[in-house]
Enzyme design. Structure first.
Site, PDB file in Angstrom:
ATOM      1  N   CYS A 102       0.955  -1.212   0.146  1.00  0.00           N
ATOM      2  CA  CYS A 102       0.068  -0.045  -0.078  1.00  0.00           C
ATOM      3  C   CYS A 102       0.883   1.155  -0.115  1.00  0.00           C
ATOM      4  O   CYS A 102       0.636   2.188  -0.770  1.00  0.00           O
ATOM      5  CB  CYS A 102      -0.991   0.222   1.103  1.00  0.00           C
ATOM      6  SG  CYS A 102      -1.245  -1.326   2.073  1.00  0.00           S
ATOM      7  N   ARG A 147       7.022 -10.890   5.705  1.00  0.00           N
ATOM      8  CA  ARG A 147       6.725 -10.666   7.169  1.00  0.00           C
ATOM      9  C   ARG A 147       7.464 -11.837   7.949  1.00  0.00           C
ATOM     10  O   ARG A 147       7.088 -12.742   7.750  1.00  0.00           O
ATOM     11  CB  ARG A 147       5.109 -10.584   7.155  1.00  0.00           C
ATOM     12  CG  ARG A 147       4.413  -9.662   6.444  1.00  0.00           C
ATOM     13  CD  ARG A 147       3.070  -9.421   6.438  1.00  0.00           C
ATOM     14  NE  ARG A 147       2.365  -8.523   5.687  1.00  0.00           N
ATOM     15  CZ  ARG A 147       1.153  -8.650   5.289  1.00  0.00           C
ATOM     16  NH1 ARG A 147       0.291  -9.490   6.236  1.00  0.00           N
ATOM     17  NH2 ARG A 147       0.749  -7.816   4.370  1.00  0.00           N
ATOM     18  N   GLN A 203       1.097 -11.181  -2.903  1.00  0.00           N
ATOM     19  CA  GLN A 203      -0.404 -10.787  -2.911  1.00  0.00           C
ATOM     20  C   GLN A 203      -0.945 -10.392  -4.002  1.00  0.00           C
ATOM     21  O   GLN A 203      -0.143  -9.802  -5.092  1.00  0.00           O
ATOM     22  CB  GLN A 203      -0.585  -9.469  -1.860  1.00  0.00           C
ATOM     23  CG  GLN A 203      -0.186  -9.700  -0.410  1.00  0.00           C
ATOM     24  CD  GLN A 203      -0.308  -8.438   0.435  1.00  0.00           C
ATOM     25  OE1 GLN A 203       0.162  -7.575  -0.150  1.00  0.00           O
ATOM     26  NE2 GLN A 203      -1.219  -8.674   1.534  1.00  0.00           N
ATOM     27  N   ASP A 238      -2.548  -8.002  -5.118  1.00  0.00           N
ATOM     28  CA  ASP A 238      -2.804  -6.809  -4.357  1.00  0.00           C
ATOM     29  C   ASP A 238      -3.553  -5.718  -5.240  1.00  0.00           C
ATOM     30  O   ASP A 238      -3.105  -5.693  -6.447  1.00  0.00           O
ATOM     31  CB  ASP A 238      -1.833  -6.253  -3.750  1.00  0.00           C
ATOM     32  CG  ASP A 238      -2.043  -5.452  -2.503  1.00  0.00           C
ATOM     33  OD1 ASP A 238      -3.319  -5.393  -2.092  1.00  0.00           O
ATOM     34  OD2 ASP A 238      -1.100  -5.061  -1.803  1.00  0.00           O
ATOM     35  N   HIS A 298      -5.193  -1.460  -5.060  1.00  0.00           N
ATOM     36  CA  HIS A 298      -5.589  -0.251  -4.138  1.00  0.00           C
ATOM     37  C   HIS A 298      -6.635   0.647  -5.116  1.00  0.00           C
ATOM     38  O   HIS A 298      -6.179   1.034  -6.340  1.00  0.00           O
ATOM     39  CB  HIS A 298      -4.498   0.592  -3.517  1.00  0.00           C
ATOM     40  CG  HIS A 298      -3.927  -0.287  -2.664  1.00  0.00           C
ATOM     41  ND1 HIS A 298      -2.694  -1.179  -2.696  1.00  0.00           N
ATOM     42  CD2 HIS A 298      -4.308  -0.829  -1.250  1.00  0.00           C
ATOM     43  CE1 HIS A 298      -2.209  -1.761  -1.649  1.00  0.00           C
ATOM     44  NE2 HIS A 298      -3.160  -1.532  -1.122  1.00  0.00           N
ATOM     45  N   LYS A 340     -14.936  -2.908   6.755  1.00  0.00           N
ATOM     46  CA  LYS A 340     -14.437  -4.051   5.764  1.00  0.00           C
ATOM     47  C   LYS A 340     -15.458  -5.221   5.518  1.00  0.00           C
ATOM     48  O   LYS A 340     -16.450  -5.469   6.243  1.00  0.00           O
ATOM     49  CB  LYS A 340     -13.094  -4.751   6.395  1.00  0.00           C
ATOM     50  CG  LYS A 340     -13.055  -5.323   7.674  1.00  0.00           C
ATOM     51  CD  LYS A 340     -11.911  -6.188   7.718  1.00  0.00           C
ATOM     52  CE  LYS A 340     -11.942  -6.852   9.250  1.00  0.00           C
ATOM     53  NZ  LYS A 340     -10.859  -7.737   9.241  1.00  0.00           N
ATOM     54  N   HIS A 369      -8.379  -1.213  -0.031  1.00  0.00           N
ATOM     55  CA  HIS A 369      -7.536  -2.504  -0.370  1.00  0.00           C
ATOM     56  C   HIS A 369      -8.319  -3.791  -0.723  1.00  0.00           C
ATOM     57  O   HIS A 369      -9.308  -4.009   0.115  1.00  0.00           O
ATOM     58  CB  HIS A 369      -6.849  -2.755   1.187  1.00  0.00           C
ATOM     59  CG  HIS A 369      -6.180  -1.555   1.621  1.00  0.00           C
ATOM     60  ND1 HIS A 369      -4.802  -1.505   1.588  1.00  0.00           N
ATOM     61  CD2 HIS A 369      -6.662  -0.609   2.258  1.00  0.00           C
ATOM     62  CE1 HIS A 369      -4.336  -0.146   2.380  1.00  0.00           C
ATOM     63  NE2 HIS A 369      -5.601   0.153   2.809  1.00  0.00           N
TER      64      HIS A 369
END
Ligand SMILES: [Zn+2]
Ligand SMILES: [Zn+2]
Length: 648
Positions: free
Chosen positions: A337, A366, A384, A386, A388, A472, A518
């Protein structure tokens, strides 16, 4: 008299001190037989607890999660009694219910327990269960409670009690057994009809490796023998489908202690599988108006200080990398992000440009403790899917619905038909916990609720479960074995646009903050492949399979014809290979079945002569003799049936 409100809204009057069991009996004898637990005004109570005020009562049976919790927690008491009787002098600590069953952490002294001891413990537990002993709660003063465990020389329970307020301490008794306990039991031990101990492991007291090591014994129990049998069959099937086992057998991925724990290495077949998944999603995303971006695997520490990730995860994560000369600090990217916010910041935007949807298969790192790592589901580096979305507050409604469409498309195409959703909203009583204006929160929460309703999702609303930066929506999919997995979170965010000072020029010519969404339908490719492996047992949809067909020549005489068939399949973009080993056709078929190749093509004298192929389908058997062209059509129509285009 007291007024009891039941979940259907009906209100009934009962004498003061009536119990949940009395209420159940007043409804029906059948219900009274099945009720094993209850909650009163949101608090767990026993079915025998006298009710002394008006309130809301929920009665639970085995079919409710709360009923199972009481059942399994009570079973842990039974196990503790059995262990005390079989091994006098053991010291009990805690024994909770878990998602599937229960455990008890026990100090066994010098004794080492193995699964060879299970039958004797199970037999003892069944003997206790058959005694139909009632579970009875009783209050005790702190002094009494301490006295009880000091006499037993049990420092663990003493420590637990020392942390409790006097006046709140309760014991649970059944048969000759007593345990410190807050409650939540079934009426009596006789309801437990089947018990199985599952495993034994080491566990530290309070999860702290500097504290004494205990023995954790896991078990499960059921109200019917048949249910235990079904559960054990499911466990067997789960073992067969374990993605770590299948991943190895199908040559998809591996791990190397030299490379490092929790860092998966994708083998050629696995890498190709990943690429197909990515391609599938990229195509749909392109249609849905996303633009691909690429960002590096590291970022300056300052970036994560700005995003707030450093304050939150810095200490417990991979530590910064230092440059040799200027001693600049960089972090391995824990999230994409912040990078995407800076992509947004690379130029000024007008409201007419929005929404912007930046997508990236971004690899993040991580730190996870080595004990937490598990196959592909808990790793230290993962990719991911991912994206945005940056939009105006007014566009949130529409964008949210579009993201749900995309997530449902992914689930549908990959065979996850069974799922529920959870909408997480803020706690209206605690506005100080959340950032962003009240007006924006209302808008966002309404947008999610509208979208969930309009898309006909089967959803629950959880108040107070929102992140501090926005509400969310989460999806929970059920796999083929009935296990639940969280997939496809869609998160609204007011925090990062603020921290990165993201703006767009509105129709009023003033600068405004965009809202950020996200979303990641797969979550991470690693975890998704693991779930998909266990859901399908490696029988992926045909379009995703590493090999769609294998050509098995009956003898080396037909190798040439086999190669010709292979060639023509490859020309039609069918992924195939040929097995020319000097093995019997029976052996070749068996191996192809084990490798889960969907179609087996057998070629011999007759096939070569007629320019045909004999086809077998994995798990189904003979499909007869057809032309190569018919086979190509068969494959393509199966793919078209399962891999539909994303409709925007
Ligand atoms: Zn208990
Ligand atoms: Zn994000």
């Amino acid at each position: 008299m007291i007024k009891i409100t039941l979940p259907d809204g009906s209100v009934k009057e009962f004498e003061n001190n009536s119990t949940p069991m009395d209420v159940a009996r007043s409804i029906s004898e059948g219900l009274a037989r099945n009720v094993i637990s209850a909650s009163f005004n949101g608090q767990k109570v026993e079915t025998t607890t006298p009710l002394t005020t008006d309130g809301d009562l929920i009665l639970y049976t085995w079919n409710d999660d709360q009923g199972k919790q009481a059942f399994w927690h009570s079973s842990s008491h039974i196990m503790a009694q059995a262990l005390e009787e079989l091994y006098p002098g053991v010291k009990l600590t805690i024994g909770p219910s878990i998602e599937n069953g229960f455990y008890y952490d026990i100090d066994l002294g010098d004794r080492v327990l193995s699964d060879k001891d299970f039958p004797a413990i199970e037999a003892k537990m069944m003997e206790i269960a058959r005694g139909k002993h009632e579970f009875k709660m009783r209050s005790a003063s702190k002094a009494e409670a301490l006295e009880f465990y000091k006499k037993q020389n049990n420092p663990f329970k003493v420590e637990l009690i020392e942390n409790l307020e006097d006046g709140t301490i309760t014991f649970c008794d059944h048969d000759t057994f007593t345990d410190l306990c807050r409650g939540g039991h079934i009426p009596n031990t006789g309801i437990v009809k089947a018990i199985k101990l599952l495993s034994v492991a080491g566990a530290y007291w309070r999860g702290d490796e500097n504290k004494p090591q205990l023995t954790r014994i896991y078990g499960i129990s059921f109200p019917k023998q048949k249910e235990l049998k079904e559960y054990l069959e499911l466990l067997e099937e789960a073992k067969k489908r374990d993605h770590r086992k299948l991943g190895k057998e199908l040559e998809l991925f591996t791990f190397s202690s030299k490379v490092g724990q929790g860092l998966p290495l994708w083998l050629p077949k696995g890498a190709a599988l990943r690429a197909r998944l990515e391609e599938f999603l990229k195509k749909a995303q392109q249609k849905a108006g996303y633009e691909q971006v690429v960002t590096p695997h590291i970022g300056q520490k300052e970036l994560y200080v700005t995003s707030g990730h450093y304050a939150k995860y810095g200490e417990d994560s991979f530590q910064p990398i230092h440059t040799p000369k200027q001693d600049e600090e960089f972090l391995l990217k824990p999230m994409n992000c912040p990078h995407h916010c800076e992509i947004y910041n690379s130029k000024p935007w007008s409201y007419k440009d929005l929404p912007k949807r930046f997508a990236e298969f971004g690899t993040v790192y991580r730190y996870e403790q080595s004990g937490e790592l598990h196959g592909l589901t808990r790793v230290r580096g993962f990719t991911q899917d991912d994206a945005h979305i940056f939009c105006t507050p007014d566009q949130l409604d529409e964008e949210f619905k579009k993201v749900i469409d995309l997530v449902l498309y992914v689930f549908g195409t990959l065979g996850f038909e069974n799922f529920t959703a959870q909408v997480s909203l803020r706690d209206p009583e605690k506005p100080e916990k959340y950032i962003g204006s009240d007006e924006n929160w209302k808008k966002a929460e309404q947008a999610i609720l509208n979208a969930a309703k309009e898309k006909n999702l089967n959803y629950v609303v959880e108040t107070g479960e929102a992140a501090f930066y926005g509400p969310k929506l989460d999806f929970m999919v059920k796999d083929a074995l009935g296990r639940k997995w969280q997939l496809g979170t869609i998160q609204v965010d007011y925090n990062l646009p603020e921290r990165f000072e993201l703006t767009y020029k509105g129709s009023d010519d003033k600068l405004h903050r965009p809202v950020m969404i996200h979303r990641a339908p797969f979550g991470s490719i690693e975890r998704f492949v693991a779930i998909l492996l266990e859901h399908t047992a490696g029988n992926f949809p045909l379009w995703l399979m590493p090999e769609q067909a294998i050509i098995l020549s009956i003898s080396e005489k037909y190798e040439k014809y086999a190669e010709k068939v292979l060639n023509s399949l490859e020309n039609n973009e069918i992924r195939a290979l040929a097995d020319h080993r000097n093995e019997t056709i029976g052996k070749k078929i068996r191996d192809a079945e084990v490798n889960k190749v969907p179609y087996m093509i057998i070629v011999g004298e007759q096939e070569e002569k007629d320019n045909t192929i004999s086809v077998r389908k994995h798990g189904e058997g003979d499909l007869g003799t057809i032309s190569i062209e018919d086979f190509t059509n068969l494959i393509n129509s199966e793919i078209n049936r399962t891999l539909k285009k994303f409709e925007n």
